[in-house]
Design an enzyme around this catalytic site. Structure first.
Site, short mmCIF file in Angstrom:
data_model
loop_
_atom_site.label_atom_id
_atom_site.label_comp_id
_atom_site.label_asym_id
_atom_site.label_seq_id
_atom_site.Cartn_x
_atom_site.Cartn_y
_atom_site.Cartn_z
N HIS A 180 0.82 -1.21 0.00
CA HIS A 180 0.00 0.00 0.00
C HIS A 180 0.85 1.27 0.00
O HIS A 180 0.35 2.35 -0.29
CB HIS A 180 -0.99 0.00 1.18
CG HIS A 180 -0.38 0.12 2.54
ND1 HIS A 180 0.03 -0.97 3.28
CD2 HIS A 180 -0.12 1.20 3.31
CE1 HIS A 180 0.50 -0.57 4.46
NE2 HIS A 180 0.42 0.76 4.49
N ASP A 207 0.28 -7.54 0.44
CA ASP A 207 0.69 -6.19 0.83
C ASP A 207 2.21 -6.08 0.75
O ASP A 207 2.89 -6.00 1.77
CB ASP A 207 0.19 -5.84 2.23
CG ASP A 207 0.24 -4.34 2.50
OD1 ASP A 207 -0.08 -3.92 3.63
OD2 ASP A 207 0.61 -3.57 1.57
N GLY A 287 2.89 5.29 9.66
CA GLY A 287 4.24 5.58 9.18
C GLY A 287 5.19 4.42 9.33
O GLY A 287 6.24 4.38 8.69
N SER A 289 4.39 1.46 8.43
CA SER A 289 4.07 0.54 7.34
C SER A 289 5.29 0.29 6.46
O SER A 289 6.01 1.21 6.08
CB SER A 289 2.95 1.11 6.48
OG SER A 289 1.73 1.06 7.15
N SER A 304 2.33 -4.47 7.67
CA SER A 304 1.17 -4.18 6.84
C SER A 304 0.25 -3.19 7.54
O SER A 304 -0.08 -2.14 7.00
CB SER A 304 0.41 -5.47 6.51
OG SER A 304 -0.76 -5.19 5.78
#
Length: 342
Positions: A180, A207, A287, A289, A304
């Site tokens: 993402h 992801d 952040g 991620s 994720s």
């Protein structure tokens, strides 16, 4: 860590090194005050010498006594800060962008110009007649950034994520992060410098994503621990449920917990369902991620998402964290990547 380096480098005791490190902020502030008091026409700057003493340079011998009376070492030099600054401007005017590095060396009381070794003669000719200049040749490449590690911030389109792991696709350096974060094939930057551009991503369903890495950066096989050190990546594994596990990310840094469950499906809303995730109990927030998960020196996956209340991980509210990561093995297999190790 600084004191240990100093003790080893200078051959002094750890206690002495710690005392020097503790004194440095005070000495730095004192040097700045003394420079200001003298003015840029009467000093060439201040510095700490190899013995940890504050040295304040003076252009006029008459100022040396005042420096000593304030507890610093006085050193008489030829050129003032004012003169050195003027020399820098002249050098820049003559060379334009024809240099690798340029600046004042306060210890040598000169302006040092670093250029590629092949350009030394040309540079000296261009600067002929200009006093207080030292030209240094180098075969090294000076880059805007040297290293980038897993867990550090990456930015794109006004958003931030975290870098997962550095890797290679064949012989080409790349890095992996969350899908993402790579959605829409954005270009990633760090500290305003381009890192690379998304090459492929998968989200939802999976992801994960990977990006190119520009020649300005060296992708190191290590993860930022957010304490001034890094952890080397030796390979990858798939830790069992119940294993202690830690993660790195730009928002919450290095946090730890346990592997709680595997092969999880998560519904992020808007039809975005991701399957095959592992749930763990380390804290992550916005952040983080894309950031890396590690068990010892072995890569596990990239962040994720996770459950949050008011933007904070659940432990803030006395609950166990619920964080999900994409296992790294699937990412490497999907894109034919090999982890960077060290």
């Amino acid at each position: 860590m600084t004191a240990r380096f100093l003790a080893k480098d200078r051959g002094i005791s750890l206690a002495a090194a710690r005392a020097r490190v503790a004194a440095e902020p005070r000495q730095t502030a004192q040097g700045a005050r003394m420079e200001s008091g003298l003015g840029s026409s009467r000093t060439g700057g201040s510095y700490l010498d190899g013995q940890g003493r504050l040295v304040v340079t003076v252009v006029r011998t008459a100022d040396a006594g005042s420096v000593r009376s304030q507890g610093a070492v006085a050193r008489v030099v030829t050129r003032s800060t004012q003169q050195l600054d003027a020399t820098q401007r002249t050098v820049r005017s003559r060379l334009g962008t024809g240099f690798s590095a340029l600046g004042t060396d306060v210890v040598a009381n000169t302006v040092t110009v670093t250029v590629p070794a092949a350009d030394v003669a040309r540079t000296r000719t261009a600067l002929r007649g200009l006093g207080g200049v030292k030209v240094v040749g180098t075969t090294a490449r000076i880059s805007p950034q040297a290293n980038v590690y897993g867990g550090q911030q990456i930015a794109f389109n006004g958003y931030v994520c975290s870098l997962g792991f550095n890797a290679r696709r064949g012989s080409t350096p790349v890095f992996i992060t969350a899908g993402h974060c790579g959605e829409g094939y954005p270009t990633f930057t760090r500290n305003g410098i381009t890192l690379g551009r998304t090459q492929a991503y998968s989200f939802p369903g999976n992801d994960y994503a990977y990006s190119s890495l520009t020649s300005s950066w060296t992708g190191v096989g290590a993860v930022d621990l957010y304490n001034g050190s890094v952890r080397a990546v030796k390979g990858s594994s798939n830790a069992a449920v119940g294993s202690a596990i830690c993660k790195s990310g730009r928002t919450t840094g290095w946090t730890c917990g346990y592997v709680r469950a595997k092969n999880q499906q998560v519904n992020y809303g808007g039809g975005d369902v991701v399957s095959g995730l592992t749930r763990a109990s380390a804290c992550t927030e916005g952040g983080d991620s894309g950031g890396p998960w590690m068990v010892g020196n072995y890569a596990q996956g990239v962040t994720s998402g996770g459950a949050m209340i008011n933007g904070r991980c659940l432990q803030v509210y006395g609950q166990e964290n619920q964080t999900y990561f994409q296992p790294v093995g699937e990412i490497l297999s999907a894109y034919g990547l090999t982890l960077a190790t060290s």
